[in-house]
Design an enzyme around this catalytic site. Sequence first.
Site, PDB file in Angstrom:
ATOM      1  N   PHE A   1      95.633 -48.076  -5.678  1.00 40.20           N
ATOM      2  CA  PHE A   1      95.636 -46.632  -5.479  1.00 40.20           C
ATOM      3  C   PHE A   1      97.036 -46.136  -5.152  1.00 40.20           C
ATOM      4  O   PHE A   1      97.751 -46.761  -4.352  1.00 40.20           O
ATOM      5  CB  PHE A   1      94.714 -46.236  -4.311  1.00 40.20           C
ATOM      6  N   ASP A   2      97.395 -45.019  -5.739  1.00 45.21           N
ATOM      7  CA  ASP A   2      98.531 -44.261  -5.233  1.00 45.21           C
ATOM      8  C   ASP A   2      98.085 -43.638  -3.913  1.00 45.21           C
ATOM      9  O   ASP A   2      96.883 -43.569  -3.620  1.00 45.21           O
ATOM     10  CB  ASP A   2      98.905 -43.174  -6.253  1.00 45.21           C
TER      11      ASP A   2
END
Length: 505
Positions: A7-8
Amino acid sequence: MFAYVLFDLDGTLTDPKEGITKSVQFALRQQGIREPNLDRLEPFIGPPLHDSFMDFYDMTQEQADMAVADYRKRFAPVGIYENKVYPGIPQMLAHLKEAGIRLAVASSKPEKFVVQILEHFKLASYFDVVVGSAMDGSFGTKEEVVEEALRRLEGQAKKGMGAMVGDRKYDIYGGKEHGLTTVGVSFGYAGKGELEAAGADYIARTVAQLEKFLLEGGLPKGGGRAGRGTLEANSAREATAPAGDRTFSGMLMKTWDIMLPFLLYYLGSNACYIVTVTLLRLVLSDAMGFEWLRDNSVGMASLAKGCSLLAGMGVLIPLLRRQQTRWQARTEASYLTMGILAMSSAMGINILFGLLRIAAMSVGYYETEQMQYQIAFLPGLLLYGLISPLAEEILFRGMIFNRLKRYFSVLTAEITSAAFFGIYHGNLVQALYGMLMGFLLAYCYQITGNFRIPVLMHSVANLCVFTSAYYPAVGRITGMPVNCVVFLAAAAWCLFRAIHAARNI
């Protein structure tokens, strides 16, 4: 179901707008720039901060360094907590964790800040790995961050088993670079059409859609391979949107992004060639002592060609820097091995072409050969062994190949860039040779992750071919059938060594 998901952070797990934009506003004020509208600073959310100051406000390297330092003066004590978790994110992470999916954060934000934010919002326990950039800016492109996250996930991070989730094109590019399924979230800070143009495999409009997609491993309802299908996401039958890259506008945006470097190179190099030839004719017509050059049309053409290559290369260098091309190897494949691979491949292919009499099929090749080998030997080495390889590698591998990977698989990018490289040479013989060598150069670049490798290989190949063609005696000695087998066998052995080194990263 995916084995792991990266995930960013900003714009994907949390909404950092207030903290980031106010800290950017503070940093700009220290530089004498007033920006009262925080909405105009939203593009700073996502990409590396240093690059954003240079891109959006035309700052120099030194000014951007100062701006980043000023930004952190406000962000570290205050802005880091002017943040909020998107609704549904904790529940989604818990469900993914319960399903046995390994989770990681891969953010361009400094890792120190990423850890603080996750701990502050009680999200840290969900993640097996947390990776951010270095505080000194030495490590921080999305591709590097994703690569480090995969390394820390160790043997679990097998290619094709994971996904990269983010809200900006940089997240999509970083995921595609490493063969991950790329998922864009439209509730973040991407501009209109940005995720589609970047070639995201899927785009989730809500956290609920994102969770369903990740739990189902990207499989459309009823099974099948993850790809450009439609996912039935909730009771309202609202679908996770596949990236709109098959629309006419999406294809246009992709084509423009891929072809822009070639267009700039073509215009810059040809304009320089015309100007150089014109100036040479004007200056040399009255100059004394330059009779050797004035009467040497090949010498003038070669000088003009060299200048045009340098001009085309100069036009592309700013784009290459912005793209942050890797120059450090990530494998143990030695430069010596790759140099021998280039020499053996080039010589083996050329001998094979000679034995098959492929040159007889192309009149254009003979015309090109006559022009190339009328140049003096040492200027020829400089032009064809150094300037031309560097310029062409910046264009075809540094720019076109890397941009193709944003939208297509690595194999497709390798084949397409190689075909383009071959066609660029303009005659059948060099087109076939260019396609074979172009694929090899792109493949070696991909497995080593080092842009120096294709530059070195291209240079070595050109030097060997130019020397053997320039001196017929060398060509006769090396052109025997047995040497073709020896060269190709040596090339195969070196390629095996390079692949083995890549697998032991």
